[in-house]
Design an enzyme around this catalytic site. Structure first.
Site: not given
Ligand code: ZN
Length: 387
Positions: A193, A195-196, A287-291
């Site tokens: 996943q 967004r970047n 990963g770290r801090d997903h969403a």
């Protein structure tokens, strides 16, 4: 061979071409409801099986069960409300249980049908607390949820017409991704996943996935707008470039996902995993801090939530921690593989990359490949010209 979709079968609520004319002729008889693009995308995702086993918008019973226990009344794990929210009670006045409603977009086009099962008032503060962990409207996800209204209509959907999308060529439905996985002979697939635009930390994680499973499914969320991000076209083009020039092309599939971000942190991680299972993935990387958003969630709560689910969701979660470049290791690494302290580490900062690109500077190669950065810079120029 591939894992079964969530709930056992892919939902298909797309009205066949031949039936459409008949339904459109009848449509005049039914009351109409106008909805926003996010809701139209939800309908499309329900109808094409992305949100299997959901067949429609949640009833009050389903919402309550999902909010309190992260499970649908039929026993399948589900973490996020999928609702047809309405601001004015008045617009529901003519509707009754068991009736049919036509769903229209803002230009008055008939997009879908909903067979009404339930009409109810949402206890929005309570639901926000349960799902997002806060009822503060400073939380962007909660804010959007509140803005959509406290009335809801539950019921199964039938899709007549898809949302006009500039990304059509980049979007595959679950039935299609499953075919690709099968003919490529992949038995294990990691869903990724994003967004970047692709940077070195994500590339490192994607390479781990390529070492681990037969295939890598890069599935960026499209249409996600935030001023400090690159537009979806630029992200997709940068990924195409990376795949064509650096990855073994036959082991990677790129396809966009058109859905709104709910910013629900841990619960959204569960939702994202279920969606990737529906596309046919056996593994999903978190990963770290997903969403996550701001400081609303502990960065690793999105890992721990998978240990607390009411039942197995049938996709393996690959939990990864923050990735950086270490000067002494001379490699990308994480706490799991590097023994040096923070002074030696360079973390990827998209804000820094963006600022440097805006000034025409080349960002550090520890953060992003120079040729990928060049592409992003072109994207910047294009989007500024467009405006
Ligand atoms: Zn190191």
């Amino acid at each position: 061979m591939l894992p079964a979709p969530h709930g056992g079968a892919l939902v298909n609520r797309v009205v066949p071409e031949r039936e459409k004319v008949k339904i459109l002729m009848e449509a005049e008889k039914y009351p109409a409801l106008y909805v926003d693009t996010d809701t139209l995308l939800d309908i499309e995702n329900i109808a094409t099986g992305v949100f299997s086993p959901l067949k429609g918008f949640m009833t009050e019973e389903e919402l309550s069960s999902v909010a309190h226990r992260m499970i649908l009344p039929n026993g399948d794990v589900w973490s996020i409300p999928i609702l047809l929210q309405v601001k004015e009670k008045d617009s529901l006045r003519k509707l009754g249980i068991g009736e049919r409603v036509v769903i229209k977009d803002s230009s008055n086009r008939i997009k879908a049908i909903v067979d009404v099962k339930d009409i109810y008032r949402i206890d929005i503060k309570k639901i926000a607390k349960l799902v997002w962990g806060t009822d503060s409207d400073e939380h962007p996800g909660v804010n959007i949820f509140y803005s959509k209204g406290e009335w809801a209509l539950g019921g199964d959907v039938w899709l007549l017409e898809r949302v006009e999308s500039p990304f059509k060529q980049w979007v595959l439905e679950p039935a299609e991704t499953r075919k690709v996985f099968e003919y490529r002979g992949w038995k294990t697939i990691t869903g990724f996943q994003t967004r970047n635009a692709p940077h070195k930390a994500h590339e490192y994680l994607q390479r781990i996935a390529l070492e681990m499973t037969d295939g890598l499914f890069i599935n960026p969320v499209l249409g996600w707008k935030k001023s400090d991000d690159f537009d979806s076209h630029t992200v997709l083009r940068a990924y195409e470039y990376l795949i064509d020039n650096y990855y073994p092309r036959q082991r990677v599939l790129l396809s966009g996902l058109s859905t709104s971000m709910r910013y629900a942190g841990p619960r959204e991680a569960v939702f994202h995993a279920i969606v990737r299972k529906n596309f046919g993935c056996t593994h999903f990387m978190i990963g770290r801090d997903h969403a996550g958003v701001g400081n609303f969630y502990d960065p690793y709560e999105a890992h721990r939530i998978f240990d607390k689910l009411p039942s197995d969701i049938g996709i393996e979660i690959v939990k990864v921690t923050a990735v950086f470049y270490c000067h002494l290791c001379e490699a990308m690494a994480s706490d799991k593989s590097c023994g040096h302290d923070d002074h030696q580490r360079v973390y990827v900062s998209m804000t820094k990359i963006r600022d440097m690109l805006r000034k025409g500077l080349t960002p550090p190669r520890e953060m992003i490949r120079e040729d990928v950065a060049q592409l992003l810079m072109k994207g910047f120029v294009a989007s500024e010209v467009d405006i």
